[in-house]
Motif scaffolding. Structure first.
Motif, mmCIF file in Angstrom:
data_model
loop_
_atom_site.group_PDB
_atom_site.id
_atom_site.type_symbol
_atom_site.label_atom_id
_atom_site.label_comp_id
_atom_site.label_asym_id
_atom_site.label_seq_id
_atom_site.Cartn_x
_atom_site.Cartn_y
_atom_site.Cartn_z
ATOM 1 N N ALA A 173 0.732 -1.238 -0.391
ATOM 2 C CA ALA A 173 -0.464 -0.069 -0.458
ATOM 3 C C ALA A 173 0.849 1.095 0.305
ATOM 4 C CB ALA A 173 -0.977 0.003 0.683
ATOM 5 N N ALA A 174 1.796 0.753 0.647
ATOM 6 C CA ALA A 174 2.741 2.087 -0.038
ATOM 7 C C ALA A 174 3.662 2.206 -1.183
ATOM 8 C CB ALA A 174 3.557 2.319 1.413
ATOM 9 N N GLY A 175 3.617 1.254 -1.883
ATOM 10 C CA GLY A 175 4.690 1.801 -3.201
ATOM 11 C C GLY A 175 5.859 0.677 -3.481
ATOM 12 N N LEU A 176 5.909 -0.286 -1.819
ATOM 13 C CA LEU A 176 7.031 -0.494 -2.112
ATOM 14 C C LEU A 176 6.705 -2.484 -2.699
ATOM 15 C CD1 LEU A 176 8.402 -0.133 1.631
ATOM 16 C CD2 LEU A 176 8.382 1.182 -0.640
ATOM 17 N N GLY A 177 7.432 -3.082 -3.600
ATOM 18 C CA GLY A 177 7.448 -3.846 -4.060
ATOM 19 C C GLY A 177 8.096 -5.625 -2.901
ATOM 20 N N VAL A 178 7.803 -6.305 -2.505
ATOM 21 C CA VAL A 178 7.595 -6.848 -2.173
ATOM 22 C C VAL A 178 9.118 -8.060 -2.091
ATOM 23 C CG1 VAL A 178 6.192 -9.106 -1.368
ATOM 24 C CG2 VAL A 178 5.339 -7.483 -1.716
ATOM 25 N N GLU A 226 1.958 -15.744 -3.006
ATOM 26 C CA GLU A 226 0.207 -14.890 -2.483
ATOM 27 C C GLU A 226 0.518 -13.550 -3.230
ATOM 28 O OE1 GLU A 226 -0.947 -16.407 1.333
ATOM 29 O OE2 GLU A 226 -2.011 -14.080 1.346
ATOM 30 N N PHE A 227 1.937 -13.326 -2.821
ATOM 31 C CA PHE A 227 1.932 -11.564 -2.627
ATOM 32 C C PHE A 227 2.920 -11.097 -4.197
ATOM 33 C CE2 PHE A 227 0.576 -9.278 0.652
ATOM 34 C CZ PHE A 227 0.175 -10.137 1.417
ATOM 35 N N GLY A 228 2.671 -11.566 -4.903
ATOM 36 C CA GLY A 228 3.475 -12.317 -5.735
ATOM 37 C C GLY A 228 4.878 -11.755 -6.058
ATOM 38 N N ALA A 229 5.977 -12.365 -5.108
ATOM 39 C CA ALA A 229 7.474 -11.499 -4.420
ATOM 40 C C ALA A 229 8.168 -11.267 -5.825
ATOM 41 C CB ALA A 229 7.485 -11.913 -2.871
ATOM 42 N N ALA A 230 9.027 -10.645 -6.026
ATOM 43 C CA ALA A 230 9.539 -10.790 -6.761
ATOM 44 C C ALA A 230 11.232 -11.581 -6.573
ATOM 45 C CB ALA A 230 10.913 -9.135 -7.142
ATOM 46 N N SER A 231 11.000 -12.395 -5.008
ATOM 47 C CA SER A 231 12.227 -13.091 -4.523
ATOM 48 C C SER A 231 11.402 -13.589 -3.464
ATOM 49 C CB SER A 231 13.013 -12.381 -4.933
ATOM 50 O OG SER A 231 14.838 -13.050 -4.493
ATOM 51 N N VAL A 232 11.926 -15.104 -2.926
ATOM 52 C CA VAL A 232 11.829 -15.369 -1.604
ATOM 53 C C VAL A 232 13.245 -15.807 -1.350
ATOM 54 C CG1 VAL A 232 10.560 -17.480 -2.156
ATOM 55 C CG2 VAL A 232 11.105 -16.990 -0.394
#
Ligand code: NIG
Length: 401
Positions: A217-222, A240-246
């Motif tokens: 919501a603050a505009g940050l990538g996950v 679930e959050f479409g993270a760029a990387s785990v």
């Protein structure tokens, strides 16, 4: 616009869509970009000429996971681990105390030194995190420091990791109120990413979701730390959050691998185009330093998942910025081919930072980030482990080493 011809390259590993490895090659750099790549015999004229005298050249490393803002020493904890203790998240609190006590100048000097070490080892694109502050004021101080260094062009990506550990003495939910409230508010102008340590002893799935949702919501990538200590919800929440990387991914269930693989359905791996999924970030030095099972990089690649290799430099689990070491280890112990390991430590990291259009391979138009080895071929990274193989580095078209 000034141009430089870098020539007499014995072996040029491009990591381009065709995976080309050229022999007797040359590269022309114009300002901060690559302007031409091809056989040395066909190279165009340039303002300056540098001969690398028969050495190997590859893209600069993309180190997509580091924690460089810290003070203090945890070598005794490491020594105890080598004698049989296991790693636990609680050690983060030790570094947090030492880091809070460090002045701005001292912290800046420490981080600058670590960045210089990384560049001296061939790293040209660097992500780094907060996460050893764990109060609103301290997380904001660390994020400001990193944003200043990014402004100077010393680091490339800044991640907010306020949810690294519940600070000793604080109630978890009460602390998370700070993280998603005033802390996020104070760091959001400085950071591009939000991260959570979702694992035993740190944050559970619900707490992780709360922080990630606020970050989005603050505009940050996950991005996420997950499945380091044991099997758990990390990978599932990342997907679930479409993270760029785990990152870490040491303990994966079949369902975790399947879920990660599913995120790559819209991606063409050969050309590195399409919609990227969640990169599996493997951290070999950390695995060795915590005596964890090595992340199953071979299995992940075979399942069609993009893998990155990163140093995870931090004082608790991986006190090294050496990407050469991590690449050599991935070949020697994780059973990646050299080409796979080099791709993971360059383009893989870039995809995990969504920077693949700018860095991560040697292609015309990309940033001129080059790593020259003191060896005729890149396989020397695994063939001669631990040797000082970085000969020269160009970062954004400038000679850095
Ligand atoms: O990525 N796992 C969480 N964070 C760091 C370790 C932090 C520490 O122990 O200081 C890591 O390994």
């Amino acid at each position: 616009m000034r141009s430089t011809l870098i020539t007499d390259i014995a072996e040029l590993t491009t990591v381009d869509p065709e995976g080309r490895v050229l022999t007797d090659a040359a590269v022309v750099v114009e300002d901060e970009r690559i302007a031409w790549i091809g056989p040395a015999a066909d190279a165009p004229e340039a303002d300056d000429r540098v001969s690398v005298e028969g050495r190997a050249v590859l893209p600069g490393w993309v180190d997509s996971h580091t924690h460089l803002v810290f003070d203090g020493d945890r070598s005794a904890e490491f020594e105890a681990r080598m004698a049989g203790e296991s790693y636990a998240a609680g050690g983060i609190g030790v570094t947090t105390s030492a880091t809070r006590a460090a002045s701005d100048d001292r912290l800046a000097e420490l981080v600058r030194g670590r960045v210089a070490d990384a560049v001296a080892g061939g790293t040209t694109y660097l992500e780094t995190k907060t996460g050893y502050g764990l109060t609103v004021a301290e997380e904001a101080r660390h994020a400001r420091l990193l944003a200043g260094l990014r402004e100077e062009g010393l680091v490339d990506e800044v991640t907010f990791l306020g949810a690294h550990l519940v600070p000793p003495g604080r109630d978890a939910e009460d602390y998370l109120d700070d993280v998603v409230g005033p802390m996020l508010e104070a760091v959001r102008e400085h950071a591009g990413w939000v991260d959570v340590f979702c694992d035993t002893g740190a944050f559970d799935a619900e707490q992780t979701r709360r922080v990630l949702a606020a970050g989005v919501a603050a505009g940050l990538g996950v991005r996420l730390h997950g499945n380091q200590i044991e099997q758990g919800p990390g990978v599932g929440v990342a997907v679930e959050f479409g993270a760029a990387s785990v990152d870490h991914v040491n303990h994966l269930s079949d369902a975790d691998v399947e879920a990660l693989a599913g995120t790559w359905a819209g991606w063409d791996r050969a050309s590195a185009t399409g919609t990227p999924g969640t990169v599996a970030g493997c951290l070999p030095a950390c695995d060795l330093s915590t005596r964890a099972p090595l992340a199953p990089a071979r299995r992940l690649l075979d399942a069609g998942i993009e893998v990155s290799l990163a140093s995870n430099c931090n004082p608790g689990t991986s006190y090294t910025t050496s990407m050469n070491f991590n690449v050599g280890t991935a070949v020697l112990q994780m059973h990646l081919t050299l080409a796979e390991a080099v791709r993971a430590a360059t383009l893989g990291g870039a995809i995990g930072l969504r920077a693949q259009d700018r860095v991560g391979s040697l292609e015309v138009g990309k940033r001129a980030d080059l790593h020259v080895l003191d060896a005729p071929a890149a396989i020397h990274l695994a063939y001669r482990p631990g040797m000082p193989l970085t000969h020269a580095v160009w970062r954004a078209g400038r000679r850095a080493v």
